[in-house]
Design a protein around this motif. Sequence first.
Motif, PDB file in Angstrom:
ATOM      1  N   ASP A   1       0.859  -1.188   0.000  1.00  0.00           N
ATOM      2  CA  ASP A   1       0.000   0.000   0.000  1.00  0.00           C
ATOM      3  C   ASP A   1       0.898   1.242   0.000  1.00  0.00           C
ATOM      4  O   ASP A   1       1.099   1.868   1.039  1.00  0.00           O
ATOM      5  CB  ASP A   1      -0.916   0.001   1.224  1.00  0.00           C
ATOM      6  CG  ASP A   1      -1.860   1.198   1.249  1.00  0.00           C
ATOM      7  OD1 ASP A   1      -2.006   1.864   0.196  1.00  0.00           O
ATOM      8  OD2 ASP A   1      -2.439   1.478   2.323  1.00  0.00           O
ATOM      9  N   PRO A   2       1.452   1.604  -1.155  1.00  0.00           N
ATOM     10  CA  PRO A   2       2.409   2.716  -1.188  1.00  0.00           C
ATOM     11  C   PRO A   2       1.810   4.056  -0.803  1.00  0.00           C
ATOM     12  O   PRO A   2       2.540   4.978  -0.445  1.00  0.00           O
ATOM     13  CB  PRO A   2       2.883   2.730  -2.653  1.00  0.00           C
ATOM     14  CG  PRO A   2       1.809   2.027  -3.420  1.00  0.00           C
ATOM     15  CD  PRO A   2       1.266   1.000  -2.486  1.00  0.00           C
ATOM     16  N   ALA A   3       0.475   4.182  -0.831  1.00  0.00           N
ATOM     17  CA  ALA A   3      -0.146   5.446  -0.440  1.00  0.00           C
ATOM     18  C   ALA A   3       0.120   5.775   1.019  1.00  0.00           C
ATOM     19  O   ALA A   3       0.007   6.937   1.424  1.00  0.00           O
ATOM     20  CB  ALA A   3      -1.651   5.404  -0.701  1.00  0.00           C
ATOM     21  N   THR A   4       0.504   4.765   1.834  1.00  0.00           N
ATOM     22  CA  THR A   4       0.803   5.046   3.245  1.00  0.00           C
ATOM     23  C   THR A   4       2.002   5.974   3.383  1.00  0.00           C
ATOM     24  O   THR A   4       2.156   6.637   4.409  1.00  0.00           O
ATOM     25  CB  THR A   4       1.096   3.741   4.013  1.00  0.00           C
ATOM     26  OG1 THR A   4       2.179   3.051   3.383  1.00  0.00           O
ATOM     27  CG2 THR A   4      -0.122   2.837   4.042  1.00  0.00           C
ATOM     28  N   LEU A   5       2.850   6.039   2.371  1.00  0.00           N
ATOM     29  CA  LEU A   5       3.997   6.934   2.437  1.00  0.00           C
ATOM     30  C   LEU A   5       3.582   8.395   2.469  1.00  0.00           C
ATOM     31  O   LEU A   5       4.326   9.250   2.950  1.00  0.00           O
ATOM     32  CB  LEU A   5       4.916   6.712   1.230  1.00  0.00           C
ATOM     33  CG  LEU A   5       5.824   5.480   1.261  1.00  0.00           C
ATOM     34  CD1 LEU A   5       6.553   5.348  -0.061  1.00  0.00           C
ATOM     35  CD2 LEU A   5       6.814   5.571   2.406  1.00  0.00           C
ATOM     36  N   ASN A   6       2.404   8.707   1.940  1.00  0.00           N
ATOM     37  CA  ASN A   6       1.963  10.096   1.867  1.00  0.00           C
ATOM     38  C   ASN A   6       1.827  10.733   3.237  1.00  0.00           C
ATOM     39  O   ASN A   6       1.918  11.952   3.371  1.00  0.00           O
ATOM     40  CB  ASN A   6       0.617  10.198   1.135  1.00  0.00           C
ATOM     41  CG  ASN A   6       0.736   9.816  -0.323  1.00  0.00           C
ATOM     42  OD1 ASN A   6       1.818   9.851  -0.897  1.00  0.00           O
ATOM     43  ND2 ASN A   6      -0.382   9.428  -0.927  1.00  0.00           N
ATOM     44  N   ALA A   7       1.623   9.908   4.261  1.00  0.00           N
ATOM     45  CA  ALA A   7       1.460  10.443   5.609  1.00  0.00           C
ATOM     46  C   ALA A   7       2.782  10.554   6.346  1.00  0.00           C
ATOM     47  O   ALA A   7       2.833  11.048   7.450  1.00  0.00           O
ATOM     48  CB  ALA A   7       0.497   9.563   6.421  1.00  0.00           C
ATOM     49  N   ALA A   8       3.861  10.099   5.691  1.00  0.00           N
ATOM     50  CA  ALA A   8       5.165  10.132   6.365  1.00  0.00           C
ATOM     51  C   ALA A   8       5.672  11.552   6.442  1.00  0.00           C
ATOM     52  O   ALA A   8       5.614  12.308   5.481  1.00  0.00           O
ATOM     53  CB  ALA A   8       6.178   9.278   5.611  1.00  0.00           C
ATOM     54  N   GLY A   9       6.182  11.938   7.594  1.00  0.00           N
ATOM     55  CA  GLY A   9       6.744  13.276   7.757  1.00  0.00           C
ATOM     56  C   GLY A   9       8.107  13.379   7.127  1.00  0.00           C
ATOM     57  O   GLY A   9       8.750  12.381   6.818  1.00  0.00           O
ATOM     58  N   PRO A  10       8.606  14.614   6.965  1.00  0.00           N
ATOM     59  CA  PRO A  10       9.913  14.801   6.371  1.00  0.00           C
ATOM     60  C   PRO A  10      11.026  14.268   7.254  1.00  0.00           C
ATOM     61  O   PRO A  10      10.925  14.267   8.471  1.00  0.00           O
ATOM     62  CB  PRO A  10      10.028  16.314   6.192  1.00  0.00           C
ATOM     63  CG  PRO A  10       9.092  16.887   7.213  1.00  0.00           C
ATOM     64  CD  PRO A  10       7.975  15.905   7.320  1.00  0.00           C
ATOM     65  N   SER A  11      12.071  13.824   6.610  1.00  0.00           N
ATOM     66  CA  SER A  11      13.232  13.302   7.323  1.00  0.00           C
ATOM     67  C   SER A  11      14.378  14.278   7.213  1.00  0.00           C
ATOM     68  O   SER A  11      14.387  15.163   6.388  1.00  0.00           O
ATOM     69  CB  SER A  11      13.624  11.949   6.716  1.00  0.00           C
ATOM     70  OG  SER A  11      14.983  11.734   6.769  1.00  0.00           O
ATOM     71  N   ALA A  12      15.364  14.090   8.035  1.00  0.00           N
ATOM     72  CA  ALA A  12      16.531  14.949   7.977  1.00  0.00           C
ATOM     73  C   ALA A  12      17.353  14.696   6.728  1.00  0.00           C
ATOM     74  O   ALA A  12      18.193  15.489   6.356  1.00  0.00           O
ATOM     75  CB  ALA A  12      17.409  14.720   9.207  1.00  0.00           C
ATOM     76  N   VAL A  13      17.132  13.547   6.088  1.00  0.00           N
ATOM     77  CA  VAL A  13      17.925  13.204   4.923  1.00  0.00           C
ATOM     78  C   VAL A  13      17.102  13.364   3.666  1.00  0.00           C
ATOM     79  O   VAL A  13      16.198  12.577   3.387  1.00  0.00           O
ATOM     80  CB  VAL A  13      18.417  11.740   5.037  1.00  0.00           C
ATOM     81  CG1 VAL A  13      19.330  11.417   3.859  1.00  0.00           C
ATOM     82  CG2 VAL A  13      19.138  11.506   6.333  1.00  0.00           C
ATOM     83  N   SER A  14      17.373  14.411   2.919  1.00  0.00           N
ATOM     84  CA  SER A  14      16.816  14.588   1.589  1.00  0.00           C
ATOM     85  C   SER A  14      15.307  14.435   1.545  1.00  0.00           C
ATOM     86  O   SER A  14      14.752  13.729   0.719  1.00  0.00           O
ATOM     87  CB  SER A  14      17.474  13.593   0.624  1.00  0.00           C
ATOM     88  OG  SER A  14      18.853  13.755   0.611  1.00  0.00           O
ATOM     89  N   SER A  15      14.628  15.076   2.457  1.00  0.00           N
ATOM     90  CA  SER A  15      13.187  14.907   2.544  1.00  0.00           C
ATOM     91  C   SER A  15      12.472  15.403   1.302  1.00  0.00           C
ATOM     92  O   SER A  15      11.389  14.923   0.977  1.00  0.00           O
ATOM     93  CB  SER A  15      12.649  15.623   3.775  1.00  0.00           C
ATOM     94  OG  SER A  15      12.898  17.008   3.708  1.00  0.00           O
ATOM     95  N   ALA A  16      13.014  16.373   0.623  1.00  0.00           N
ATOM     96  CA  ALA A  16      12.332  16.906  -0.547  1.00  0.00           C
ATOM     97  C   ALA A  16      12.758  16.226  -1.821  1.00  0.00           C
ATOM     98  O   ALA A  16      12.299  16.584  -2.881  1.00  0.00           O
ATOM     99  CB  ALA A  16      12.606  18.410  -0.663  1.00  0.00           C
TER     100      ALA A  16
END
Length: 304
Positions: free
Chosen positions: A288-303
Amino acid sequence: MVRPVTFQAETRTGAGPASRLALNVLGAPARGRGAVLREDCVRALLRTAADGGVGLVATRPVADVERLLGQCWPFPSPFRVTVRTVSSAEGVDRVEARARRSLERMGLPRGDAVMVSSACDLAGADGRALWDRLERLKDIGLFRRIGVCARVEDGPELLARRFRPDVVELPCNLLDQRAATSGLIAGLAEHGSAVHLRSVFAGGVLFAAREDLPLHLVQSGSGVSRARRSLAENRADPMQAALAYALNLPGVESVTAGVASAAELRAVLAAAHAPMPDLDWPALALDDPATLNAAGPSAVSSAA
């Protein structure tokens, strides 16, 4: 329908993978002595990018990054630049003025592409007026191309048929392979749209320690742990695997990596030039890759 993806081998020859990387400079503005240090950091980052063969810089109208870039370009600059629009909720006049302002802040006479920041802006009542305004900027030579930043859920092929964008930017990574396996990337190429990929590091999830993962990814059985275990068992570095997957997808023009320092960029360049690991790529994708949409930004290359 899930389609098998055949990777292209030619990206490891010729100009090299770095020529297909796009750089997204991360970081907040600084003041006083910190501002001087920040400028030195951006200058070193751009010099590393130029020396490494990176040709594209992807910008956003946030913080003070555009001004910093304008002060720190190497001369002569080898970079092409893409500019994102502000939301159409601010009005079409504001969108145009801010796109022009982005070029002014960076000291550039023209940009490679102006990118509608959200496909939702084109789906609204002002979508056609917005697109017509951007086409006018292209006609007068301020931008060479017009594009749109979309998600798989936005129906990018429908947008491509309606607006004929020169560029479509999509998320695609080891954990969310839908843009490739659905045939979306290939379909956009048939419509004449170049494809740029973002989120290739899955918001930093591939690098985060288990205790740092968002709770829903730990508890939902999303398969993140399975993918990370598979990479470890195959002695595959997550950054190398992520870049190898994205850079070798057929039909992809560029892959965006978000970095905050020259050191981070050197790590990305080294990973991009590493041999492609022998992995079962489909097995790494989340159920269910849509679950990634709720993941917050990380310190590593979040954008990225």
